[in-house]
Write a protein that holds these residues in place. Structure first.
Motif, mmCIF file in Angstrom:
data_model
loop_
_atom_site.group_PDB
_atom_site.id
_atom_site.type_symbol
_atom_site.label_atom_id
_atom_site.label_comp_id
_atom_site.label_asym_id
_atom_site.label_seq_id
_atom_site.Cartn_x
_atom_site.Cartn_y
_atom_site.Cartn_z
ATOM 1 N N GLY A 1 0.815 -1.210 0.000
ATOM 2 C CA GLY A 1 0.000 0.000 0.000
ATOM 3 C C GLY A 1 0.845 1.254 0.000
ATOM 4 O O GLY A 1 0.539 2.227 -0.705
ATOM 5 N N LEU A 2 1.919 1.237 0.764
ATOM 6 C CA LEU A 2 2.833 2.384 0.807
ATOM 7 C C LEU A 2 3.473 2.606 -0.558
ATOM 8 O O LEU A 2 3.553 3.740 -1.033
ATOM 9 C CB LEU A 2 3.911 2.148 1.868
ATOM 10 N N ALA B 1 0.791 4.160 -2.757
ATOM 11 C CA ALA B 1 0.414 5.530 -2.397
ATOM 12 C C ALA B 1 1.551 6.520 -2.591
ATOM 13 O O ALA B 1 1.350 7.615 -3.119
ATOM 14 C CB ALA B 1 -0.058 5.562 -0.945
ATOM 15 N N VAL B 2 2.749 6.152 -2.179
ATOM 16 C CA VAL B 2 3.872 7.087 -2.210
ATOM 17 C C VAL B 2 4.596 7.063 -3.554
ATOM 18 O O VAL B 2 4.964 8.106 -4.087
ATOM 19 C CB VAL B 2 4.866 6.779 -1.063
#
Length: 56
Positions: free
Chosen positions: A5-6, A9-10
C-alpha cells in the motif's frame, strides 16, 4: 500488505510493479524518503516471512 500500500500511495506503483521489485530495489527507492536506510533482511527474516506467507 502495508508495504504494498505504501509503494502504491507514495511511489505510484501498481501491484505488479511492487511484486516484481526486489527487496533491494524497494529499499533503495523508499530510502530516498527517510534519513536512514533500514537493515537488510537476513536469511532468517526471509525464512520467517516465507513461513508466514506461503505461496501455496
Amino acid at each position: 500488505m502495508r508495504l504494498a500500500g505504501l509503494a502504491g500511495a507514495v511511489l505510484g506503483w501498481r501491484p505488479e510493479e511492487f511484486w516484481r521489485a526486489t527487496p533491494a530495489e524497494l529499499v533503495a527507492v523508499l530510502s530516498a524518503f527517510v534519513d536512514e536506510t533500514p537493515d537488510a533482511a537476513t536469511a532468517d527474516d526471509l525464512a520467517r516471512l516465507m513461513e508466514m506467507f506461503p505461496d501455496g
